[in-house]
Design a protein around this motif. Structure first.
Motif, PDB file in Angstrom:
ATOM      1  N   TYR A  99      55.692 -43.086 -30.352  1.00 45.68           N
ATOM      2  CA  TYR A  99      56.058 -43.814 -29.295  1.00 45.68           C
ATOM      3  C   TYR A  99      55.028 -44.099 -28.178  1.00 45.68           C
ATOM      4  O   TYR A  99      54.485 -43.199 -27.778  1.00 45.68           O
ATOM      5  CB  TYR A  99      57.292 -42.817 -28.576  1.00 45.68           C
ATOM      6  N   LEU A 100      54.643 -45.294 -28.076  1.00 44.73           N
ATOM      7  CA  LEU A 100      53.460 -45.988 -27.007  1.00 44.73           C
ATOM      8  C   LEU A 100      54.161 -46.396 -26.091  1.00 44.73           C
ATOM      9  O   LEU A 100      55.192 -47.166 -25.812  1.00 44.73           O
ATOM     10  CB  LEU A 100      52.814 -47.006 -27.892  1.00 44.73           C
ATOM     11  N   ASP A 101      53.915 -45.666 -25.013  1.00 45.34           N
ATOM     12  CA  ASP A 101      54.480 -46.206 -23.590  1.00 45.34           C
ATOM     13  C   ASP A 101      53.327 -47.061 -23.145  1.00 45.34           C
ATOM     14  O   ASP A 101      52.140 -46.693 -22.711  1.00 45.34           O
ATOM     15  CB  ASP A 101      54.693 -44.763 -22.652  1.00 45.34           C
ATOM     16  N   LEU A 102      53.639 -48.412 -23.081  1.00 45.86           N
ATOM     17  CA  LEU A 102      52.578 -49.488 -22.492  1.00 45.86           C
ATOM     18  C   LEU A 102      52.904 -49.866 -21.203  1.00 45.86           C
ATOM     19  O   LEU A 102      52.369 -50.781 -20.690  1.00 45.86           O
ATOM     20  CB  LEU A 102      52.470 -50.472 -23.747  1.00 45.86           C
ATOM     21  N   ASN A 103      53.616 -49.056 -20.143  1.00 51.58           N
ATOM     22  CA  ASN A 103      53.983 -49.689 -19.198  1.00 51.58           C
ATOM     23  C   ASN A 103      53.306 -49.222 -17.978  1.00 51.58           C
ATOM     24  O   ASN A 103      52.145 -48.419 -17.926  1.00 51.58           O
ATOM     25  CB  ASN A 103      55.385 -48.880 -18.541  1.00 51.58           C
ATOM     26  N   ALA A 104      53.084 -49.808 -16.764  1.00 49.70           N
ATOM     27  CA  ALA A 104      52.216 -49.982 -15.595  1.00 49.70           C
ATOM     28  C   ALA A 104      52.674 -48.532 -14.863  1.00 49.70           C
ATOM     29  O   ALA A 104      53.343 -48.688 -13.916  1.00 49.70           O
ATOM     30  CB  ALA A 104      52.289 -51.024 -14.783  1.00 49.70           C
ATOM     31  N   ILE A 105      52.739 -47.478 -15.569  1.00 51.68           N
ATOM     32  CA  ILE A 105      52.911 -46.061 -14.682  1.00 51.68           C
ATOM     33  C   ILE A 105      51.717 -45.280 -14.469  1.00 51.68           C
ATOM     34  O   ILE A 105      50.768 -45.424 -15.043  1.00 51.68           O
ATOM     35  CB  ILE A 105      54.074 -45.318 -15.783  1.00 51.68           C
ATOM     36  N   SER A 106      52.059 -44.565 -13.503  1.00 49.99           N
ATOM     37  CA  SER A 106      51.085 -43.575 -12.892  1.00 49.99           C
ATOM     38  C   SER A 106      50.696 -42.682 -14.096  1.00 49.99           C
ATOM     39  O   SER A 106      51.520 -42.353 -14.744  1.00 49.99           O
ATOM     40  CB  SER A 106      51.351 -42.865 -11.605  1.00 49.99           C
ATOM     41  N   PRO A 107      49.499 -42.115 -14.122  1.00 51.18           N
ATOM     42  CA  PRO A 107      49.166 -40.993 -15.217  1.00 51.18           C
ATOM     43  C   PRO A 107      50.288 -39.651 -14.825  1.00 51.18           C
ATOM     44  O   PRO A 107      50.492 -39.086 -15.852  1.00 51.18           O
ATOM     45  CB  PRO A 107      47.846 -40.579 -14.792  1.00 51.18           C
ATOM     46  N   THR A 179      41.705 -50.412 -27.314  1.00 53.29           N
ATOM     47  CA  THR A 179      40.695 -49.724 -26.962  1.00 53.29           C
ATOM     48  C   THR A 179      41.026 -48.089 -26.880  1.00 53.29           C
ATOM     49  O   THR A 179      41.841 -47.694 -26.109  1.00 53.29           O
ATOM     50  CB  THR A 179      39.977 -50.138 -25.619  1.00 53.29           C
ATOM     51  N   TYR A 180      40.389 -47.076 -27.494  1.00 49.95           N
ATOM     52  CA  TYR A 180      40.693 -45.570 -27.650  1.00 49.95           C
ATOM     53  C   TYR A 180      39.880 -45.071 -26.409  1.00 49.95           C
ATOM     54  O   TYR A 180      38.386 -45.002 -26.642  1.00 49.95           O
ATOM     55  CB  TYR A 180      40.485 -45.201 -28.966  1.00 49.95           C
ATOM     56  N   LEU A 181      40.461 -44.525 -25.493  1.00 48.86           N
ATOM     57  CA  LEU A 181      39.844 -43.845 -24.409  1.00 48.86           C
ATOM     58  C   LEU A 181      39.815 -42.255 -24.582  1.00 48.86           C
ATOM     59  O   LEU A 181      39.539 -41.990 -23.599  1.00 48.86           O
ATOM     60  CB  LEU A 181      40.532 -44.188 -23.185  1.00 48.86           C
ATOM     61  N   GLY A 182      40.290 -41.673 -25.632  1.00 53.27           N
ATOM     62  CA  GLY A 182      40.145 -40.183 -25.772  1.00 53.27           C
ATOM     63  C   GLY A 182      41.687 -39.653 -25.893  1.00 53.27           C
ATOM     64  O   GLY A 182      42.584 -40.322 -25.607  1.00 53.27           O
ATOM     65  N   ASP A 183      41.574 -38.231 -25.845  1.00 52.25           N
ATOM     66  CA  ASP A 183      42.857 -37.615 -26.115  1.00 52.25           C
ATOM     67  C   ASP A 183      43.681 -37.334 -24.773  1.00 52.25           C
ATOM     68  O   ASP A 183      44.835 -36.724 -25.164  1.00 52.25           O
ATOM     69  CB  ASP A 183      42.657 -36.434 -27.267  1.00 52.25           C
ATOM     70  N   ALA A 184      43.139 -37.446 -23.590  1.00 51.81           N
ATOM     71  CA  ALA A 184      44.167 -37.034 -22.558  1.00 51.81           C
ATOM     72  C   ALA A 184      45.161 -38.032 -22.284  1.00 51.81           C
ATOM     73  O   ALA A 184      44.927 -39.269 -22.010  1.00 51.81           O
ATOM     74  CB  ALA A 184      43.208 -36.784 -21.494  1.00 51.81           C
ATOM     75  N   ILE A 185      46.502 -37.645 -22.234  1.00 51.18           N
ATOM     76  CA  ILE A 185      47.414 -38.377 -21.741  1.00 51.18           C
ATOM     77  C   ILE A 185      47.334 -38.809 -20.512  1.00 51.18           C
ATOM     78  O   ILE A 185      46.989 -37.919 -19.654  1.00 51.18           O
ATOM     79  CB  ILE A 185      48.967 -37.753 -21.897  1.00 51.18           C
ATOM     80  N   GLY A 186      47.353 -40.218 -19.790  1.00 56.35           N
ATOM     81  CA  GLY A 186      47.024 -40.413 -18.494  1.00 56.35           C
ATOM     82  C   GLY A 186      45.812 -41.279 -18.187  1.00 56.35           C
ATOM     83  O   GLY A 186      45.651 -42.072 -17.345  1.00 56.35           O
ATOM     84  N   THR A 187      44.847 -41.355 -19.083  1.00 53.99           N
ATOM     85  CA  THR A 187      43.536 -41.783 -19.113  1.00 53.99           C
ATOM     86  C   THR A 187      43.968 -43.307 -19.000  1.00 53.99           C
ATOM     87  O   THR A 187      43.391 -44.215 -18.303  1.00 53.99           O
ATOM     88  CB  THR A 187      42.736 -41.555 -19.980  1.00 53.99           C
ATOM     89  N   ALA A 188      44.728 -43.787 -20.210  1.00 52.97           N
ATOM     90  CA  ALA A 188      44.859 -45.116 -20.356  1.00 52.97           C
ATOM     91  C   ALA A 188      45.339 -45.857 -19.263  1.00 52.97           C
ATOM     92  O   ALA A 188      45.359 -46.834 -18.694  1.00 52.97           O
ATOM     93  CB  ALA A 188      45.515 -45.492 -21.630  1.00 52.97           C
ATOM     94  N   SER A 189      46.568 -44.824 -18.629  1.00 52.41           N
ATOM     95  CA  SER A 189      47.164 -45.372 -17.420  1.00 52.41           C
ATOM     96  C   SER A 189      46.603 -45.511 -16.107  1.00 52.41           C
ATOM     97  O   SER A 189      46.700 -46.629 -15.296  1.00 52.41           O
ATOM     98  CB  SER A 189      48.624 -44.521 -17.055  1.00 52.41           C
ATOM     99  N   THR A 190      45.623 -44.706 -16.015  1.00 52.42           N
ATOM    100  CA  THR A 190      44.752 -44.729 -15.165  1.00 52.42           C
ATOM    101  C   THR A 190      43.740 -45.983 -15.188  1.00 52.42           C
ATOM    102  O   THR A 190      43.596 -46.668 -14.011  1.00 52.42           O
ATOM    103  CB  THR A 190      43.620 -43.368 -14.944  1.00 52.42           C
ATOM    104  N   LEU A 191      43.346 -46.214 -16.269  1.00 52.64           N
ATOM    105  CA  LEU A 191      42.445 -47.693 -16.372  1.00 52.64           C
ATOM    106  C   LEU A 191      43.393 -48.739 -15.881  1.00 52.64           C
ATOM    107  O   LEU A 191      42.851 -49.494 -15.218  1.00 52.64           O
ATOM    108  CB  LEU A 191      41.994 -47.759 -17.704  1.00 52.64           C
ATOM    109  N   LYS A 192      44.573 -48.897 -16.404  1.00 54.04           N
ATOM    110  CA  LYS A 192      45.562 -49.973 -16.302  1.00 54.04           C
ATOM    111  C   LYS A 192      45.702 -50.089 -14.666  1.00 54.04           C
ATOM    112  O   LYS A 192      45.499 -51.357 -14.217  1.00 54.04           O
ATOM    113  CB  LYS A 192      46.935 -49.703 -16.928  1.00 54.04           C
ATOM    114  N   LEU A 193      45.968 -48.801 -14.092  1.00 55.55           N
ATOM    115  CA  LEU A 193      46.485 -49.161 -12.562  1.00 55.55           C
ATOM    116  C   LEU A 193      45.084 -49.315 -11.631  1.00 55.55           C
ATOM    117  O   LEU A 193      45.238 -50.073 -10.709  1.00 55.55           O
ATOM    118  CB  LEU A 193      47.178 -47.837 -12.200  1.00 55.55           C
ATOM    119  N   THR A 194      43.888 -48.910 -12.327  1.00 57.46           N
ATOM    120  CA  THR A 194      42.778 -49.135 -11.258  1.00 57.46           C
ATOM    121  C   THR A 194      42.458 -50.452 -11.374  1.00 57.46           C
ATOM    122  O   THR A 194      42.119 -51.264 -10.550  1.00 57.46           O
ATOM    123  CB  THR A 194      41.724 -48.170 -11.551  1.00 57.46           C
TER     124      THR A 194
END
Ligand SMILES: *[C@@H]1O[C@H](CO)[C@@H](O)[C@H](O)[C@H]1NC(C)=O
Length: 310
Positions: A99-107, A179-194
């Motif tokens: 399940y890939l959550d690709l939404n603009a949500i906060s980490p 692009t893979y940013l590592g294993d922590a959930i929330g990192t990708a969302s942080t990039l998107k929102l910043t």
């Protein structure tokens, strides 16, 4: 190839569906809670409609969640509940559902969703992601054979690596331009929102600047001064102002998620409330009748000024 369920088929979901089809993947969508228009849009794009969450779980290798941010959590929860109430839906499958959550949500929201999966459906693999850029578009020659020649948004991911997913994970990671940013959930969302902080945040500032200047009768002077002193800024501002009109309603929730990201992830706490206020700017734009049809920043400024007066 892989069976990928895209929820939902808006402009972005549809573009991503087409890219996946280009690579030979089968695309499906869920009609649960969706309109008749969604069904028609899906069928005309060769997307297999599924009636409910149970069939999504039994027939997919992947689910891509692409929704207004306010719907991200409830949609995940619904799917998790369907699975928890009948784990036999995956009987006979030798590989887990991704399940890939690709939404603009906060980490923080991303982690809340991840913990719902961990607690209630630990067999489903949850990946955090975001979409940066516009919906995919095919190359000018109309070539439909290779996703790599499409102009695509960037999709940062974090959590379990998609490339290790057993059903063509590699192919999917490539087709989606991830692009893979590592294993922590929330990192990708942080990039998107910043990223969106600067792009959409700047547009909100531009809307305020132009509306106020317009009401005071100094908009042409503002534009002239921007051209003279900060070349490029006027163009960027005006493209943002005109471009946001049809999306402003959806951005309200995204601005609130950005506020949460700064407050929690950035450590800004109460000092980051500015994005809660910026949400109200886009709310104002969403109240302009026929905003999507306005063709110039000047017209948007006048129309928005009118809404503010009411
Ligand atoms: C894929 O994403 C990258 C950013 O990670 C971007 O620079 C590039 O243009 C995208 N590729 C395509 C083919 O759209």
């Amino acid at each position: 190839m892989a069976s990928v369920t895209v929820i939902s088929i808006g402009a972005m979901g549809l573009g991503i569906a087409k890219v996946l089809q280009t690579q030979g993947h089968k695309v499906l969508t869920s009609l649960q809670g969706r309109s008749e228009a969604t069904r028609r849009r899906a069928q005309s794009a060769n997307i297999t409609p599924l009636e409910n969450d149970a069939t999504v779980i039994s027939q997919s290798d992947y689910v891509l969640s692409i929704l207004p941010p306010a719907d991200a959590l409830s949609t995940a929860q619904r799917l998790v509940s369907a699975y928890a109430s009948d784990p036999s839906l995956r009987a006979g499958k030798s590989h887990p559902l991704y399940y890939l959550d690709l939404n603009a949500i906060s980490p923080h929201t991303a982690r809340s969703i991840a913990s719902i999966f961990n607690k209630e459906a630990p067999d489903i693999v949850f990946i955090d992601g975001g979409i940066i850029g516009n919906p995919p578009t095919p190359p000018a020659d109309g070539s439909l054979v290779d996703a790599n020649v499409w102009k695509r948004p960037s999709i940062p991911l974090s959590g379990p690596p998609l490339t290790s997913a057993p059903v063509h994970g590699d192919s999917l990671a490539m087709a989606l331009n991830t692009t893979y940013l590592g294993d922590a959930i929330g990192t990708a969302s942080t990039l998107k929102l910043t990223f969106a902080t600067l792009t959409k945040g700047f547009t909100a500032l531009a809307l305020q600047s132009y509306t106020t200047a317009s009401r005071a009768g100094v908009l042409p002077e503002l534009q002239r001064h921007l051209d003279d002193y900060v070349p490029g800024v006027r163009d960027r501002a005006e493209r943002g102002i005109v471009g946001c009109t049809s999306k402003a309603g959806r951005w309200v929730g995204e601005m609130e998620e950005i506020g949460k990201a700064h407050a929690e992830e950035g450590g800004w706490g109460d000092r980051a409330r500015v994005f809660g206020e910026i949400a109200r700017v886009f709310e104002g734009v969403s109240e302009v009748d026929g905003a999507g049809g306005l063709k110039s920043a000047e017209e948007v400024a006048v129309a928005l000024g009118q809404v503010l007066k009411e």
